[in-house]
Design an enzyme around this catalytic site. Structure first.
Site, PDB file in Angstrom:
ATOM      1  CG  ASP A   1      -2.102  -0.896   1.134  1.00 45.59           C
ATOM      2  OD1 ASP A   1      -2.201  -1.640   0.162  1.00 45.59           O
ATOM      3  OD2 ASP A   1      -2.919  -0.894   2.082  1.00 45.59           O
ATOM      4  CB  CYS A  17      -3.200  -6.566  -1.098  1.00 48.90           C
ATOM      5  SG  CYS A  17      -3.168  -5.047  -0.122  1.00 48.90           S
ATOM      6  CG  ASP A  57       0.511  -4.229  -2.563  1.00 48.24           C
ATOM      7  OD1 ASP A  57       0.577  -3.011  -2.308  1.00 48.24           O
ATOM      8  OD2 ASP A  57       0.125  -5.075  -1.730  1.00 48.24           O
ATOM      9  CG  ASN A  58      -2.405  -1.544  -3.497  1.00 46.81           C
ATOM     10  OD1 ASN A  58      -2.482  -2.760  -3.277  1.00 46.81           O
ATOM     11  ND2 ASN A  58      -2.494  -0.651  -2.538  1.00 46.81           N
TER      12      ASN A  58
END
Length: 525
Positions: free
Chosen positions: A48, A83, A313-314
């Site tokens: 995140d 995720c 991941d993001n």
């Protein structure tokens, strides 16, 4: 000849020459073995970590030791801002519609039996093991991993995987298939430090004759945002940035954004500011981990033969369009991710503007290891040539896909009875971040002459959002009803093609457009 007598002078010279030749041959053979050894690879994957809202600001050592020593990618994206599907894309090199992981739930195929028997069995670690790489994993794997702690995915020699979602203390690990329970002692249990310490021990005990691959996946800066004791008073005056789309009403956006309370309440503002600070605090331990890893690689004389990738991941948001905290949205703050890489052939302090995706990590890593990419089933493409042009031939990407399948609860949240069923992540103040019909697909066209995003939703409105990011970088105005219809049709056709693409077809940009009426990919959803 007596044992104490020296050999004749001629024989003595011959013995010396033979010893010298033997030593030289041994040195050459050792050198050849080392020169022929593929490069080592390290992948550091945070959880995140945004890049548009200052998420890299605490990473001073990381930016110096990786970014300034190598390449910084300024247009790096995840193909899905959540995720488990994102991590599945990283491992498989595939878009979510091909690896079939839809969300973070087991029913959404996160670390399910279907995933394990399918994409996981031929994920890139499997190919690295076939190339004689020594492989090591530590940290968060997939959100639903650990229903069977004895399951170790193919390709891993050393496996230290977190059971379930991100935690900093009081968690369980699968250590090479055996359960290991941890408590709340900082020296023994703080997960980011444990990952660091075990990776350094792995490097000390490796076999120098073979290359190695390390994947380090710390929990930071994911909730519950538990910083190490020495960092808990850092950034006390920091607040989430108030510019751009912060606390702006999403009046022409998907209904989920239109339901957000605007202006935000003081409760929400305090909550997101606290989350913002604590996220930064957790990242300081990651920054220390990177510094320790680089030092260890230098000490063992492997730094110059090691590629180090740093990414997330993001992305994340804190108050954008009045959504307090989360990811899962199609906007820049959620889909843009950091990407820094250093390694052999990469000049220091270079900036790469070409768009790269998280599905490109697997083919790039396999490319470095010597895998023939024509033999593997990936949707992404290697970006090795963009970092080190002399090493491979590569192609640019004029547009790409971002897709997401929404999650909701079948029952009404008791804390938010007025909202009804079908929503999720409704806090604070009952502002919901996700829903069943927060399901969308976007095509992003990012070239020197065009920066457009076209998105379709699977909902009763068949809602469409279009943004010209050149003129509107914060995506404040949806221009779907203003844009030239021919451009709209081109983007729609590219979206249809991308949503059904697989393997080479996802890279066949010349055939992403054909004459066909404008239609919705989700019409029969």
């Amino acid at each position: 000849m007596a044992a104490t007598e020296a050999p004749p002078r001629g024989k003595q010279r011959g013995v010396v020459r033979l010893a010298l030749v033997t030593s030289l041959v041994t040195s050459l053979l050792t050198c050849c073995v080392r020169c022929d050894k593929p490069s080592n690879i390290v992948l550091i994957l945070t959880d995140d970590q945004d890049v548009t809202l200052g998420g890299m600001n605490p990473m001073t050592q990381t930016k110096a030791l990786i970014g300034e020593a190598g390449a910084t990618f300024v247009n790096s994206f995840t193909v899905t801002p959540l995720c488990c599907p994102s991590r599945s894309s990283i491992l498989s090199g595939q878009y979510p519609h091909n690896h079939a992981v839809r969300n973070n739930s087991l029913s959404g195929n996160c670390s399910s039996e279907q995933w394990q028997k399918g994409p996981e069995s031929v994920a890139f670690p499997f190919y690295l093991s076939k190339r004689n790489y020594q492989t090591f994993f530590a940290g968060k794997y997939l959100n639903e991993y650990g229903k069977d702690v004895g399951h170790v995915p193919p390709g891993w020699d050393q496996w230290h995987a977190l059971v379930g979602n991100s935690q900093y203390y009081n968690y369980t690990l699968s250590v090479n298939g055996k359960e290991e329970i941890h408590g709340d002692n900082y020296e023994k249990d703080y997960l980011t430090d444990l990952i660091k310490n075990r990776s350094l021990a792995f490097l000390d005990n490796r076999s120098p004759q073979h290359p190695f691959f390390l994947m380090l996946s710390p929990p930071a800066p994911h909730s519950p945002w538990t910083a190490a004791p020495q960092y808990q008073k850092k950034f006390v005056d920091v607040k989430a940035p108030r510019d751009g789309s912060f606390d702006k009403l999403g009046k022409d956006k998907h209904w989920l954004l239109r339901q957000a309370s605007n202006p935000m309440s003081n409760t929400s503002l305090s909550y997101l500011d606290d989350a913002y600070r604590r996220r930064w605090q957790t990242l300081l331990s990651v920054d220390e981990m990177v510094a320790s890893l680089v030092k260890k690689l230098k000490d063992i004389q492997e730094l110059n033969n090691t590629y180090i990738f740093y990414t997330s991941d993001n992305g994340y948001h804190t108050g954008q369009f009045s959504l307090p905290i989360d990811k899962r949205q199609l906007y820049e703050f959620d889909i843009r991710i950091p990407l820094l890489v250093r390694g052999p052939g990469i000049k220091p302090n270079i900036t790469v503007k070409a768009p790269v995706l998280n599905i490109d990590l697997a083919p790039t890593i396999m490319d470095i290891s010597g895998v023939n990419l024509s033999t593997v089933n990936v949707d992404g493409q290697s970006f090795l040539s963009q970092m080190a042009p002399s090493l491979r031939n590569g192609t640019s990407r004029p547009y790409f896909l971002v897709e997401y399948t929404g999650e909701g609860n079948p029952n009404t949240d008791p804390a938010c009875p007025k909202l009804g069923p079908g929503l999720s992540i409704c806090y604070p103040d009952c502002v919901c971040e996700d829903s069943y019909n927060n399901t969308y697909a976007c095509v992003r066209s990012l070239t020197s002459g065009q920066d457009l995003q076209y998105c379709e939703f699977a909902d009763s409105e068949s809602f469409v959002e279009v943004y010209n990011l050149t003129a509107d970088p914060h995506q404040l105005e949806n221009i779907s009803k203003k844009i030239d219809p021919t451009i709209l049709q081109t983007m729609n056709q590219r979206l249809i093609k991308l949503q059904s693409c697989a393997n080479k077809g996802c890279r066949d940009y010349e055939n992403m457009r054909w004459d066909q009426p404008l239609r919705s990919r989700f019409r029969n959803h």
